[in-house]
Design a protein around this motif. Structure first.
Motif: not given
Length: 427
Positions: A11-17, A19-23, A43-48, A147-152
């Motif tokens: 849940e935390l990773v999803d929240h950060l993705f 609110h912060q991945a886009g930045q 880069v961001v995807q691999e960090a998550l 927005g950090g939305f995935g393709v699916s």
């Protein structure tokens, strides 16, 4: 215990993705250059992914956001060593991520300006919403990169196939490269037109969340909330803190405030006349009025201003019967001048019916009934069904409900129309 920790980490990773991945993607895209947007996302995807791999077993870090930023920075630096053309960007990466780490470590409750971070996000929004990119591509790219939305997730939200969404993203990114689209904010001379494209994307995004056009769910709250979040970011920058942006945000907040009452516990559609207004989000309505006041500054007058004012009339009424329909019709009369679309005309006809009676509403609809754009729009016959029902003509009402059911709509809307048809047929 391990399962609880695993769920918490997810849940935390999803929240950060969200609110912060886009930045982080925006900052990396600025540094790498728009043609390397895929690299920024990687880069961001691999960090998550690394967070998902480690946190459930090693525990969530004391400052998870700072941890994520640090890992993304290290991964970016690793990639730069392999990309000869980008090696000179290392120092800029370190400086940029130091600012983000400082933000992550800042004490809660401080209000220090973070203009450099908002500049990156806003630059990404403007690039993703560039008029050179087809509208569907703009929406998909904005959701993916900002927005950090995935393709699916995007495919599910718009009931499209994943390869279709993936192709839209590929074409959008190719256009960015081929057209040499800039990450920088547009200059003053083109800001207004470029901003219109941004607002159009946010408006489409919100509307798809507020009223899904097909599928099992009438409302997709995540899309509506994302549109509000992005519009809120837009108005926080001095260059885009403009009345029309406040007008759109006001409109979205007025509409979103009604979402808790719009769908019943079983997922059924609840008409405005039937909604429990005690469920409306009063804090959001208060904020919507504040943005409506801000929208009144300046000389520009847009469609968003009028739609927000109409939504404000509904919010001001303590009950459906006390709605000021005369004022709403007056506002629709102005809106038809700015946007003479048949959909606006249909909404105006509904307001006329509430003000002067169903017969007046039916006469108003007759002016648009043959418009090509309305031939597969279920709300036209559905509205006529409602008005003939109010007139007491069950047979005509049933005929129009049947017509409405022959057109595309969401499953909750289909169930609503079927119940109306059953009631009219049995009358």
């Amino acid at each position: 215990m391990a399962e609880v920790l695993d769920n918490t980490a997810m849940e935390l990773v999803d929240h950060l993705f969200r609110h912060q991945a886009g930045q982080m993607i925006a900052t990396l895209t600025r540094i790498f250059g728009p043609r390397h947007i895929d690299l920024a996302e990687e880069v961001v995807q691999e960090a998550l992914i690394k967070a998902l791999q480690q946190w459930p077993y090693r525990g969530v870090p004391d400052n998870p956001l700072a941890w994520l930023i640090q890992v993304a920075k290290n991964r970016a630096l690793d990639l730069l060593r392999r990309e000869a053309s980008l090696r000179e960007k290392s120092e800029e990466i370190v400086r940029a991520f130091a600012a983000q780490e400082d933000f992550a470590n800042r004490r809660v409750g401080t209000n220090e300006p973070l203009a450099e971070l908002f500049d990156d996000t806003l630059g990404m929004i403007f690039m993703a919403c560039h008029p050179a990119i087809p509208r569907e591509g703009r929406v998909a790219l904005t959701l993916k990169t900002v927005g950090g939305f995935g393709v699916s997730e995007i495919a599910r939200a718009f009931l499209a196939k994943e390869p279709t969404i993936a192709q839209r993203l590929v074409r959008a990114k190719r256009l960015i490269r081929d057209e040499g689209l800039s990450f920088d904010l547009p200059g003053e001379d083109e800001m207004s037109a470029r901003l219109d494209s941004v607002l159009e994307v946010l408006y489409l995004l919100f509307n798809e969340g507020y009223t899904a056009h097909a599928g099992e769910n009438l409302v997709r709250a995540d899309l509506a909330q994302e549109a509000i979040r992005l519009c809120s970011l837009v108005i926080r920058h001095p260059a885009t803190d403009l009345p029309k942006c406040h007008a759109l945000l006001s409109l979205m907040m007025f509409q979103a405030a009604r979402l808790p009452a719009r769908v019943g516990e079983t997922g059924e559609l609840s008409l405005l006349s039937e909604q429990d207004r005690s469920l409306w989000d009063r804090r959001m309505i208060y904020l919507a009025y504040k943005h409506l006041d801000a929208a009144a500054e300046g000389d520009e007058f847009t469609e968003y201003h009028l739609q927000a004012a109409i939504a404000g009339c509904h919010a001001a009424a303590s009950s459906y019967d006390l709605t000021d329909w005369a004022e709403i019709v007056r506002l629709y009369d102005l809106l038809v001048v700015l946007n003479p679309s048949p959909v606006v005309a249909l909404n105006r006809a509904v307001a006329v019916a509430k003000w002067k009676g169903p017969e007046a509403g039916i006469r108003a609809i007759e002016e648009i009934v043959r418009h090509p754009a309305m031939q597969h729009y279920y709300l036209l016959p559905a509205t006529l069904g409602e008005l003939w029902r109010e007139m007491g003509d069950a047979k005509k009402a049933a005929d129009f409900y049947r017509q409405a059911l022959n057109h595309p709509c969401s499953e909750p809307e289909r169930r609503f129309l079927s119940k109306r048809l059953e009631a009219a047929s049995g009358a």
